[in-house]
Design a protein around this motif. Structure first.
Motif, PDB file in Angstrom:
ATOM      1  N   CYS A 141      27.187  -0.478   0.239  1.00  0.00           N
ATOM      2  CA  CYS A 141      27.213   0.353  -0.971  1.00  0.00           C
ATOM      3  C   CYS A 141      27.562   1.778  -0.580  1.00  0.00           C
ATOM      4  O   CYS A 141      27.159   2.247   0.465  1.00  0.00           O
ATOM      5  CB  CYS A 141      25.823   0.317  -1.621  1.00  0.00           C
ATOM      6  SG  CYS A 141      25.422   1.721  -2.675  1.00  0.00           S
ATOM      7  N   SER A 142      28.324   2.445  -1.398  1.00  0.00           N
ATOM      8  CA  SER A 142      28.587   3.873  -1.157  1.00  0.00           C
ATOM      9  C   SER A 142      28.515   4.626  -2.475  1.00  0.00           C
ATOM     10  O   SER A 142      29.294   5.538  -2.723  1.00  0.00           O
ATOM     11  CB  SER A 142      29.975   4.084  -0.541  1.00  0.00           C
ATOM     12  OG  SER A 142      30.180   3.269   0.578  1.00  0.00           O
ATOM     13  N   ILE A 143      27.578   4.241  -3.326  1.00  0.00           N
ATOM     14  CA  ILE A 143      27.459   4.937  -4.613  1.00  0.00           C
ATOM     15  C   ILE A 143      27.226   6.424  -4.379  1.00  0.00           C
ATOM     16  O   ILE A 143      27.762   7.288  -5.075  1.00  0.00           O
ATOM     17  CB  ILE A 143      26.313   4.322  -5.457  1.00  0.00           C
ATOM     18  CG1 ILE A 143      26.699   2.913  -5.894  1.00  0.00           C
ATOM     19  CG2 ILE A 143      26.006   5.195  -6.679  1.00  0.00           C
ATOM     20  CD1 ILE A 143      25.596   2.131  -6.596  1.00  0.00           C
ATOM     21  N   CYS A 144      26.440   6.739  -3.319  1.00  0.00           N
ATOM     22  CA  CYS A 144      26.156   8.150  -3.040  1.00  0.00           C
ATOM     23  C   CYS A 144      27.436   8.904  -2.674  1.00  0.00           C
ATOM     24  O   CYS A 144      27.532  10.115  -2.891  1.00  0.00           O
ATOM     25  CB  CYS A 144      25.087   8.297  -1.958  1.00  0.00           C
ATOM     26  SG  CYS A 144      25.290   7.221  -0.544  1.00  0.00           S
ATOM     27  N   PHE A 160      19.067  -3.010  -0.648  1.00  0.00           N
ATOM     28  CA  PHE A 160      19.995  -3.003  -1.783  1.00  0.00           C
ATOM     29  C   PHE A 160      21.344  -3.607  -1.378  1.00  0.00           C
ATOM     30  O   PHE A 160      21.926  -4.398  -2.119  1.00  0.00           O
ATOM     31  CB  PHE A 160      20.170  -1.581  -2.327  1.00  0.00           C
ATOM     32  CG  PHE A 160      21.127  -1.504  -3.471  1.00  0.00           C
ATOM     33  CD1 PHE A 160      20.787  -2.019  -4.719  1.00  0.00           C
ATOM     34  CD2 PHE A 160      22.397  -0.959  -3.312  1.00  0.00           C
ATOM     35  CE1 PHE A 160      21.689  -1.970  -5.786  1.00  0.00           C
ATOM     36  CE2 PHE A 160      23.300  -0.911  -4.369  1.00  0.00           C
ATOM     37  CZ  PHE A 160      22.946  -1.415  -5.602  1.00  0.00           C
ATOM     38  N   TRP A 161      21.842  -3.249  -0.199  1.00  0.00           N
ATOM     39  CA  TRP A 161      23.105  -3.811   0.298  1.00  0.00           C
ATOM     40  C   TRP A 161      23.020  -5.337   0.346  1.00  0.00           C
ATOM     41  O   TRP A 161      23.921  -6.038  -0.082  1.00  0.00           O
ATOM     42  CB  TRP A 161      23.402  -3.310   1.713  1.00  0.00           C
ATOM     43  CG  TRP A 161      23.764  -1.885   1.850  1.00  0.00           C
ATOM     44  CD1 TRP A 161      23.429  -0.850   1.030  1.00  0.00           C
ATOM     45  CD2 TRP A 161      24.543  -1.310   2.906  1.00  0.00           C
ATOM     46  NE1 TRP A 161      23.930   0.322   1.518  1.00  0.00           N
ATOM     47  CE2 TRP A 161      24.616   0.069   2.670  1.00  0.00           C
ATOM     48  CE3 TRP A 161      25.166  -1.835   4.039  1.00  0.00           C
ATOM     49  CZ2 TRP A 161      25.306   0.941   3.516  1.00  0.00           C
ATOM     50  CZ3 TRP A 161      25.850  -0.970   4.879  1.00  0.00           C
ATOM     51  CH2 TRP A 161      25.919   0.395   4.615  1.00  0.00           C
ATOM     52  N   ALA A 205      16.637   5.676  -2.628  1.00  0.00           N
ATOM     53  CA  ALA A 205      16.433   5.862  -1.185  1.00  0.00           C
ATOM     54  C   ALA A 205      16.684   7.302  -0.741  1.00  0.00           C
ATOM     55  O   ALA A 205      16.392   7.654   0.398  1.00  0.00           O
ATOM     56  CB  ALA A 205      17.369   4.918  -0.419  1.00  0.00           C
ATOM     57  N   ILE A 206      17.240   8.112  -1.639  1.00  0.00           N
ATOM     58  CA  ILE A 206      17.630   9.487  -1.269  1.00  0.00           C
ATOM     59  C   ILE A 206      16.601  10.466  -1.831  1.00  0.00           C
ATOM     60  O   ILE A 206      16.213  10.353  -3.005  1.00  0.00           O
ATOM     61  CB  ILE A 206      19.047   9.797  -1.816  1.00  0.00           C
ATOM     62  CG1 ILE A 206      20.064   8.824  -1.191  1.00  0.00           C
ATOM     63  CG2 ILE A 206      19.450  11.247  -1.551  1.00  0.00           C
ATOM     64  CD1 ILE A 206      21.461   8.917  -1.770  1.00  0.00           C
ATOM     65  N   VAL A 264      17.191   9.733   4.419  1.00  0.00           N
ATOM     66  CA  VAL A 264      17.311   8.571   3.522  1.00  0.00           C
ATOM     67  C   VAL A 264      16.374   7.461   3.992  1.00  0.00           C
ATOM     68  O   VAL A 264      16.185   7.262   5.196  1.00  0.00           O
ATOM     69  CB  VAL A 264      18.781   8.096   3.506  1.00  0.00           C
ATOM     70  CG1 VAL A 264      18.909   6.707   2.913  1.00  0.00           C
ATOM     71  CG2 VAL A 264      19.643   9.074   2.714  1.00  0.00           C
ATOM     72  N   CYS A 312      21.437   6.706  -6.748  1.00  0.00           N
ATOM     73  CA  CYS A 312      21.102   5.657  -5.785  1.00  0.00           C
ATOM     74  C   CYS A 312      20.188   4.619  -6.450  1.00  0.00           C
ATOM     75  O   CYS A 312      19.060   4.947  -6.831  1.00  0.00           O
ATOM     76  CB  CYS A 312      20.404   6.293  -4.574  1.00  0.00           C
ATOM     77  SG  CYS A 312      19.744   5.058  -3.434  1.00  0.00           S
ATOM     78  N   PRO A 313      20.654   3.370  -6.602  1.00  0.00           N
ATOM     79  CA  PRO A 313      19.839   2.381  -7.341  1.00  0.00           C
ATOM     80  C   PRO A 313      18.431   2.190  -6.770  1.00  0.00           C
ATOM     81  O   PRO A 313      17.470   2.152  -7.544  1.00  0.00           O
ATOM     82  CB  PRO A 313      20.679   1.102  -7.278  1.00  0.00           C
ATOM     83  CG  PRO A 313      22.080   1.587  -7.083  1.00  0.00           C
ATOM     84  CD  PRO A 313      21.970   2.827  -6.237  1.00  0.00           C
ATOM     85  N   PRO A 314      18.247   2.052  -5.427  1.00  0.00           N
ATOM     86  CA  PRO A 314      16.868   1.815  -4.948  1.00  0.00           C
ATOM     87  C   PRO A 314      16.092   3.113  -4.698  1.00  0.00           C
ATOM     88  O   PRO A 314      14.996   3.062  -4.136  1.00  0.00           O
ATOM     89  CB  PRO A 314      17.093   1.068  -3.631  1.00  0.00           C
ATOM     90  CG  PRO A 314      18.404   1.546  -3.131  1.00  0.00           C
ATOM     91  CD  PRO A 314      19.230   1.902  -4.330  1.00  0.00           C
ATOM     92  N   CYS A 365      17.682   1.304   1.287  1.00  0.00           N
ATOM     93  CA  CYS A 365      19.150   1.280   1.210  1.00  0.00           C
ATOM     94  C   CYS A 365      19.678  -0.084   1.660  1.00  0.00           C
ATOM     95  O   CYS A 365      20.446  -0.736   0.949  1.00  0.00           O
ATOM     96  CB  CYS A 365      19.701   2.411   2.077  1.00  0.00           C
ATOM     97  SG  CYS A 365      21.482   2.424   2.265  1.00  0.00           S
TER      98      CYS A 365
HETATM   99  S1  SF4 Z   1      24.461   3.599   0.195  1.00  0.00           S
HETATM  100 FE1  SF4 Z   1      23.771   3.044  -1.892  1.00  0.00          FE
HETATM  101  S2  SF4 Z   1      21.666   2.344  -1.575  1.00  0.00           S
HETATM  102 FE2  SF4 Z   1      22.230   3.467   0.270  1.00  0.00          FE
HETATM  103  S3  SF4 Z   1      21.569   5.585  -0.060  1.00  0.00           S
HETATM  104 FE3  SF4 Z   1      23.703   5.472  -0.757  1.00  0.00          FE
HETATM  105  S4  SF4 Z   1      23.553   5.009  -2.968  1.00  0.00           S
HETATM  106 FE4  SF4 Z   1      21.553   4.536  -2.046  1.00  0.00          FE
END
Ligand code: SF4
Ligand code: SF4
Length: 388
Positions: A333-336, A325-326, A293-294, A317, A289-291, A322
């Motif tokens: 974002c759905s990197i997670c 960052f969006w 948040a998790i 979270v 998670c870039p910022p 989060c």
């Molecule tokens: S959606 Fe992106 S910024 Fe939000 S918790 Fe998941 S990885 Fe992190």
């Protein structure tokens, strides 16, 4: 129909004495409308970008005009249903208010022979109408919003779902696995938009069917209640470290809808398949998670800000980090989701085999295998556009 054990024993939810129901005005998207801490020009541009020609497309891979064109089209059906009564009544259906696009039903209830027959009937029609997952649980006032957001006054208004509907049908719509490989990108947001659009279609069809049978039915999507605890109670799966629902059929790629009804139905039993134990040895989502948040820490009742639910010990979270960052990257974002080892195409036998390993004492081997065998890096948008 009723479980012998209390529902929290079956789900493992740890609801504490200081528990408070959640007011939707504190949801991060609602806060972006009234809370100066979240409001910004960038946040406004972020929301406006869901409509052409306001999308700030650029040359970067995944953020071209074509990527935004598909993402915004994916939301189109949901947007039509959302706005059906918005101008006249201020209702934003599916997001703040339950759906009201229904015709008059039948005056007398259809005489099903048993709750088993009714449940099987509804499940069949749900799948026919496009549901990927179907489950039923009991009404639980803890997960109902204490107030719903009214964008005309930028504050809460009373929830208008009657509290005498004993059953909740939960619908799951899966998100496309290949699109989620291109996260972060505007293109990948198409998986979310389509998930909602299919969800809205299924919910409206199924709720109208129930009304046509002579029962009450209120179709809801992001409005009215917290979806994840009801989905867990309806037997969909477990909650991961990233605070998302993880199911054995689609991993974390699911959008949820609920129908509140008085049609007598059998309730599903919550199921556990080793997610919590697996998350205890994995922190891919927290690392990815870039910022940041998790949480890396074990589940607790810690809240980061007013967008968190108070009084439940769980992984929580930081929605502010989060959302910011969006907004900064100008799409959701759905990197997670992309990096989560449970994010797989379970139509393939070897992924189903992996799931069994992940739920066994050999979970460290499952994590190692995911590291070695699965490419969880970001795929280019051009890869998706060129794939057949
Ligand atoms: S959606 Fe992106 S910024 Fe939000 S918790 Fe998941 S990885 Fe992190
Ligand atoms: S990435 Fe790992 S820790 Fe995060 S939810 Fe998925 S399995 Fe759990």
């Amino acid at each position: 129909m009723r479980h012998r054990k209390p529902i929290d024993e079956l789900t493992g939810f740890q609801v504490l004495d200081n528990f408070q129901t959640f007011d939707q005005r504190n949801d991060i998207y609602c806060r972006s409308q009234w809370d100066p801490e979240i409001q910004s020009d960038k946040a406004r541009a972020f929301f406006e970008g869901y409509f052409m020609p306001n999308a700030r497309s650029r040359r970067t891979d995944g953020f071209s005009q074509r990527d935004y064109a598909l993402r915004n089209a994916a939301w189109h059906v949901t947007n039509i249903l959302r706005d059906v009564n918005r101008e006249e009544t201020g209702r934003k259906e599916g997001f703040f208010d339950h759906f009201t696009s229904h015709e008059e039903g039948w005056p007398e209830p259809y005489p099903f022979e048993s709750t088993e027959e009714a449940t099987a009937d509804l499940k069949k029609i749900a799948h026919l109408s496009g549901a990927d997952l179907f489950g039923v649980c009991g009404y639980d006032e803890r997960w109902m919003y204490s107030g719903i957001f009214d964008e005309r006054v930028l504050d809460s208004k009373p929830l208008d779902i009657p509290d005498d509907l004993p059953h909740v049908i939960v619908i799951g719509e899966s998100m496309d696995v290949d699109l989620t490989r291109t996260v972060p990108s505007a293109l990948s947001g198409s998986a979310t938009g389509l998930g909602y659009s299919y969800d809205a279609l299924t919910l409206l069809t199924l709720a109208q069917y129930i009304r046509n049978l002579g029962y009450r039915a209120y179709a809801t999507m992001n409005d009215s209640s917290l979806g994840i605890p009801l989905a867990v109670q309806a037997g969909f799966g477990e909650v991961g470290r990233h605070s998302l629902l993880i199911t054995p059929e689609y991993g974390p790629r699911l959008r949820l809808g609920r129908i509140f009804t008085d049609l007598p139905l059998d309730h599903d039993t919550p199921k556990k398949f080793g997610v919590e134990a697996f998350c205890n040895i994995c922190d891919r989502c927290a690392t990815g998670c870039p910022p940041k948040a998790i949480p890396f820490e074990p589940p607790s009742d810690k809240v980061h800000n007013r967008s968190n639910l108070i009084g439940v010990a769980k992984w929580t979270v930081d929605a502010e980090k989060c959302f910011k960052f969006w907004v900064n990257q100008n799409t959701d974002c759905s990197i997670c989701i992309r990096v989560c080892p449970f994010n797989r195409d379970y139509k393939r036998w070897y992924h189903r085999l992996w799931l069994r390993l992940a739920g066994s004492p050999l979970r460290r081997l499952a994590l190692w295998l995911d590291d070695k065998l699965v490419d969880r890096g970001r795929h280019k948008s051009s890869w998706w556009w060129q794939s057949s």
